[in-house]
Design a protein around this motif. Structure first.
Motif, short mmCIF file in Angstrom:
data_model
loop_
_atom_site.label_atom_id
_atom_site.label_comp_id
_atom_site.label_asym_id
_atom_site.label_seq_id
_atom_site.Cartn_x
_atom_site.Cartn_y
_atom_site.Cartn_z
N ARG A 189 0.84 -1.19 0.00
CA ARG A 189 0.00 0.00 0.00
C ARG A 189 0.88 1.25 0.00
O ARG A 189 1.97 1.25 0.57
N VAL A 190 0.39 2.30 -0.63
CA VAL A 190 1.06 3.60 -0.57
C VAL A 190 0.01 4.65 -0.18
O VAL A 190 -1.17 4.51 -0.51
N THR A 191 0.45 5.67 0.51
CA THR A 191 -0.43 6.75 0.94
C THR A 191 -0.01 8.05 0.25
O THR A 191 1.18 8.38 0.25
N GLY A 207 -5.37 9.72 -0.03
CA GLY A 207 -5.81 8.48 0.61
C GLY A 207 -4.74 7.41 0.54
O GLY A 207 -3.62 7.65 0.08
N THR A 208 -5.08 6.22 1.01
CA THR A 208 -4.19 5.07 0.98
C THR A 208 -4.68 4.12 -0.10
O THR A 208 -5.86 3.79 -0.16
N TYR A 209 -3.75 3.65 -0.96
CA TYR A 209 -4.13 2.86 -2.12
C TYR A 209 -3.39 1.52 -2.13
O TYR A 209 -2.18 1.47 -1.87
N GLN A 222 6.54 -0.56 -0.37
CA GLN A 222 5.34 -0.74 0.42
C GLN A 222 5.33 0.20 1.63
O GLN A 222 6.33 0.40 2.29
N ASN A 223 4.15 0.79 1.86
CA ASN A 223 3.90 1.70 2.99
C ASN A 223 4.60 3.05 2.87
O ASN A 223 4.69 3.78 3.85
N VAL A 245 4.86 6.96 2.06
CA VAL A 245 3.91 8.08 2.13
C VAL A 245 4.42 9.19 1.22
O VAL A 245 5.57 9.65 1.35
#
Length: 253
Positions: free
Chosen positions: A139-141, A150-152, A212-213, A215
């Motif tokens: 996920r990336v924000t 948002g977070t996708y 991943q992760n 921002v």
């Protein structure tokens, strides 16, 4: 037209033109030339991190032989197929794999982990194992001056900052394109770096490919900050005027 009206129109025209963003502020990749080929010298390869959720499926020509190396829970409600259990990378960077026990995966790419597992399984436990590995919590924000912050969830193994911005509806007109910040976690250590997407040098930036992760924060431009500050002052001023008028009316009754 009266002179005062002409002066007022001139003032409004100057204010409008000064508030408009220039091409330099808005256009992406301004320094690329026609038919230019850009080569990525630093090919990106995703690496597993602590707290990653990894799916590993082992299969062979002998299905019964691979059963001990695959974990499933119950029966899925949808089609009667068992749900595969994924592995969580613990704080030591390890997963607890069936039969093999603890396996260090943090810092490895999917291909490197596949090679490691094959070396441990082939010959000793299985013949010609087929190993499928997938990161399940990629996920990336994206925050700040974008149209849909948002977070996708990312379905593939990698995503570029341009694709992440696309998921978020792209930058709005007030986003600062020359100074986008990427916040990244390396096993508990937070690092930040800036990237300028108005330049072709963005393709060489280590933050061009997200992990991943990550921002992504798009900072608002100076004009946007000034406009926001002005809007707040106007709102406060109108509130004070309304309060004063209301107070006078109540006192003069």
């Amino acid at each position: 037209m009266k002179i005062s009206n002409k002066i007022l129109l001139l003032v409004f025209s100057i204010a409008f033109l000064s508030s408009c963003g220039s091409r330099k502020d808005i256009v992406y990749f301004q320094d690329t030339s026609n038919f230019e080929t850009l080569v990525d010298d630093n090919a990106f390869e995703p690496k597993f991190k602590i707290d990653d959720e990894v799916s590993i499926l082992i299969s062979t020509t002998n299905p019964e032989a691979s059963i001990p190396f695959n974990l499933f829970r119950g029966v899925a409600e949808s089609g009667g197929t068992p749900d595969q259990v994924s592995y969580l990378v613990d704080k030591y960077g390890e997963i607890d794999f069936p039969v093999l026990g603890k396996v260090k995966v943090a810092g490895l790419s999917p291909d490197e982990l596949r090679t490691l597992l094959r070396s441990k399984l082939e010959g000793t436990y299985l013949n010609d194992p087929i190993i499928n590995i997938r990161l399940k919590n990629f996920r990336v924000t994206v925050l700040g001056a974008v149209n849909r912050p948002g977070t996708y969830l990312v379905l593939g193994e990698r995503v570029t900052i341009l694709e992440a911005l696309g998921l978020a509806g792209d930058l709005n007109i007030q986003g600062k394109r020359q100074n986008i910040m990427v916040l990244r976690d390396f096993n508990g250590t937070k690092v930040t770096r800036r990237i300028d997407i108005t330049s072709k040098e963005a393709f060489k930036n280590p933050m061009f490919y997200l992990t991943q992760n990550d921002v992504v924060y798009v900072e608002p431009s100076k004009s946007a900050i000034k406009t926001s500050s002005l809007d707040q002052r106007v709102t406060i001023g109108l509130s004070l005027v309304t309060f004063a008028i209301t107070s006078v009316l109540l006192l003069t009754r």
